[in-house]
Design a protein around this motif. Sequence first.
Motif, PDB file in Angstrom:
ATOM      1  N   SER A 165     -34.705  30.198  33.795  1.00 30.09           N
ATOM      2  CA  SER A 165     -35.650  29.348  34.358  1.00 30.09           C
ATOM      3  C   SER A 165     -36.315  30.031  35.850  1.00 30.09           C
ATOM      4  O   SER A 165     -37.030  29.528  36.554  1.00 30.09           O
ATOM      5  CB  SER A 165     -35.230  27.848  34.832  1.00 30.09           C
ATOM      6  N   SER A 166     -35.377  30.947  36.171  1.00 28.37           N
ATOM      7  CA  SER A 166     -35.976  31.570  37.573  1.00 28.37           C
ATOM      8  C   SER A 166     -36.314  33.167  37.293  1.00 28.37           C
ATOM      9  O   SER A 166     -36.504  33.925  38.520  1.00 28.37           O
ATOM     10  CB  SER A 166     -34.810  31.441  38.564  1.00 28.37           C
ATOM     11  N   ASN A 167     -36.117  33.302  36.283  1.00 30.33           N
ATOM     12  CA  ASN A 167     -36.556  34.804  35.919  1.00 30.33           C
ATOM     13  C   ASN A 167     -37.595  34.678  34.489  1.00 30.33           C
ATOM     14  O   ASN A 167     -38.678  35.412  34.808  1.00 30.33           O
ATOM     15  CB  ASN A 167     -35.498  35.683  35.253  1.00 30.33           C
ATOM     16  N   ARG A 188     -39.173  35.738  42.291  1.00 32.06           N
ATOM     17  CA  ARG A 188     -39.568  34.433  41.840  1.00 32.06           C
ATOM     18  C   ARG A 188     -39.497  33.312  42.601  1.00 32.06           C
ATOM     19  O   ARG A 188     -40.647  32.531  42.604  1.00 32.06           O
ATOM     20  CB  ARG A 188     -39.004  34.106  40.468  1.00 32.06           C
ATOM     21  N   LEU A 189     -38.268  33.051  43.211  1.00 35.98           N
ATOM     22  CA  LEU A 189     -37.994  31.855  43.925  1.00 35.98           C
ATOM     23  C   LEU A 189     -38.300  32.014  45.463  1.00 35.98           C
ATOM     24  O   LEU A 189     -38.342  31.341  46.439  1.00 35.98           O
ATOM     25  CB  LEU A 189     -36.867  31.307  43.879  1.00 35.98           C
ATOM     26  N   LYS A 235     -39.489  26.661  45.544  1.00 31.86           N
ATOM     27  CA  LYS A 235     -38.356  27.422  46.070  1.00 31.86           C
ATOM     28  C   LYS A 235     -37.129  26.942  45.818  1.00 31.86           C
ATOM     29  O   LYS A 235     -37.215  25.611  45.073  1.00 31.86           O
ATOM     30  CB  LYS A 235     -38.555  27.669  47.593  1.00 31.86           C
ATOM     31  N   LEU A 236     -36.191  27.288  45.682  1.00 32.20           N
ATOM     32  CA  LEU A 236     -34.708  27.047  45.077  1.00 32.20           C
ATOM     33  C   LEU A 236     -34.437  25.324  45.167  1.00 32.20           C
ATOM     34  O   LEU A 236     -34.180  25.093  44.171  1.00 32.20           O
ATOM     35  CB  LEU A 236     -33.696  27.987  45.619  1.00 32.20           C
ATOM     36  N   ARG A 238     -37.873  27.502  30.727  1.00 32.50           N
ATOM     37  CA  ARG A 238     -38.325  28.562  31.421  1.00 32.50           C
ATOM     38  C   ARG A 238     -39.679  28.399  31.491  1.00 32.50           C
ATOM     39  O   ARG A 238     -40.523  27.581  30.526  1.00 32.50           O
ATOM     40  CB  ARG A 238     -38.018  29.815  30.808  1.00 32.50           C
ATOM     41  N   TRP A 257     -36.986  23.865  43.489  1.00 32.64           N
ATOM     42  CA  TRP A 257     -36.954  23.966  41.872  1.00 32.64           C
ATOM     43  C   TRP A 257     -35.756  23.439  41.172  1.00 32.64           C
ATOM     44  O   TRP A 257     -36.023  22.775  40.231  1.00 32.64           O
ATOM     45  CB  TRP A 257     -36.871  25.585  41.995  1.00 32.64           C
ATOM     46  N   SER A 302     -35.098  36.999  39.880  1.00 33.64           N
ATOM     47  CA  SER A 302     -35.066  35.611  40.517  1.00 33.64           C
ATOM     48  C   SER A 302     -35.185  35.402  42.085  1.00 33.64           C
ATOM     49  O   SER A 302     -35.699  34.565  42.381  1.00 33.64           O
ATOM     50  CB  SER A 302     -33.508  35.209  40.004  1.00 33.64           C
TER      51      SER A 302
END
Length: 453
Positions: free
Chosen positions: A325-327, A299-300, A84-85, A75, A88, A296
């Motif tokens: 890792s996305s929050n 974030r992304l 972006k996803l 994280r 990421w 999430s």
Amino acid sequence: MRTRYHDATLIVHEGGRPVVREHQSIVVEGTQIAAVGSAAELARLAVDETVDSSRYLIIPGLINTHHHLFQSLTRGLKAVQSAKLFDWLTGLYQRWQHVDFVADKMAAQISIAELLLGGCTTTSDHHYLFPVGSDVRLEAVLEAAESLGIRIHACRGSMTMGQSKGGLPPDRCAEDEKNVLADCTRVLDLYHDPQRGAMRRIDLAPCAPFNVSPELLRDTATMARERRVLMHTHAAETLDEEAYCLERFKCRPMEYLRQHHWVGPDVYLAHCVCLDDSEIELLARTKTAVAHCPSSNMRLGSGIPPVRKLLDAGVTVGIGVDGSSSNDGGSLVAEMRQAMLLQRVAHGATAMTPAQAFSAATMGGAAVLNREELGNIAVGNPADLAMFRTDDIALAGLIVQDPLGALVLGQPPRPERVMVNGRLVVKDGRLTMLDQERLVAEFNSLVRKHFSS
Ligand SMILES: [Zn+2]
């Protein structure tokens, strides 16, 4: 052992709506709620212990419908803080392929500790990372859950399409399909508990349409239905995924999932950001549930899921914090607030009320996980409770106006006590089963050594 929580303010669901009740008591006996009612009436019941709860706001334990517990290892990783996803994921796979059992378990403990300290008592964990040649097994998650006392739906996830087969993950992160199915059978045989009030269930959960084969999607669905367990995956998370499905499968993500038997009351899908009206109708008609992960998605930069439309269409919606890792945080109380605010960004101030956000994180989550016994404070339910101090600074003034609004509108307070299945797993705002400081120190040292940029 019978314990009476005397004279508290409760939020309970009555007639499908959360309502605030003052001067109430709860009697917990063993693992269950034995009585709920007015403090005056329940004062007459014989108990072993009475806890003065006049400064407590007690709510049903919150339910987290989507997470990847192992992701606390990465994280805040600097390299992907603004990705972006797909970018990421590609950046993170490089780190994740080195995860082993010890790191996996410790990461799960950190994520679970954070959930519990925020009032979450049941979590789903979508564990899809089993690097080839590593010693990672689902037991890492199950042992972590047991060490902290949380109720868990451990999803045996999978990725089988590595880069050499046109998928996103490196080949080391892609498993052989026969091994995936064999391990699903193994963990179901060993660990799945179908009983009401179970502390441990196993769900089956290929990672996403873009990293498993159509055959594995179908075979997993067949196994899940033979074994009567839940199915979970990511769906319609980003426009990139939509473009991938249109190009590769010649249809949109939900149609692809439908073709492979991935709709129904035993299916819950994470995200569902990019849905058109016919897909919302498909979810409603098939009673397929949604795990909404607002932080999430923000974030992304994935988009705003049509949660208002989903609720209006009668789709079951729960809330998930998603992987760390996305929050980068695991507070369900914070996530209720984000869910409410995000719908208001898209559709105005009436798009979601605090009560609707609260319902999604309690009864909604219970419905997503097919756990009718969870999500409410009611006689006969497992005793899963979060107890907040009403004199918490975050609630000052708010609590006088509206205790339910206080939880959702303000900055997220932390509960002083959290109970799962009748056991106090958080007391005085601290974990009761593990040494918090030691866990964090060991974890930081692990991250510094192997998982930082
Ligand atoms: Zn996810």
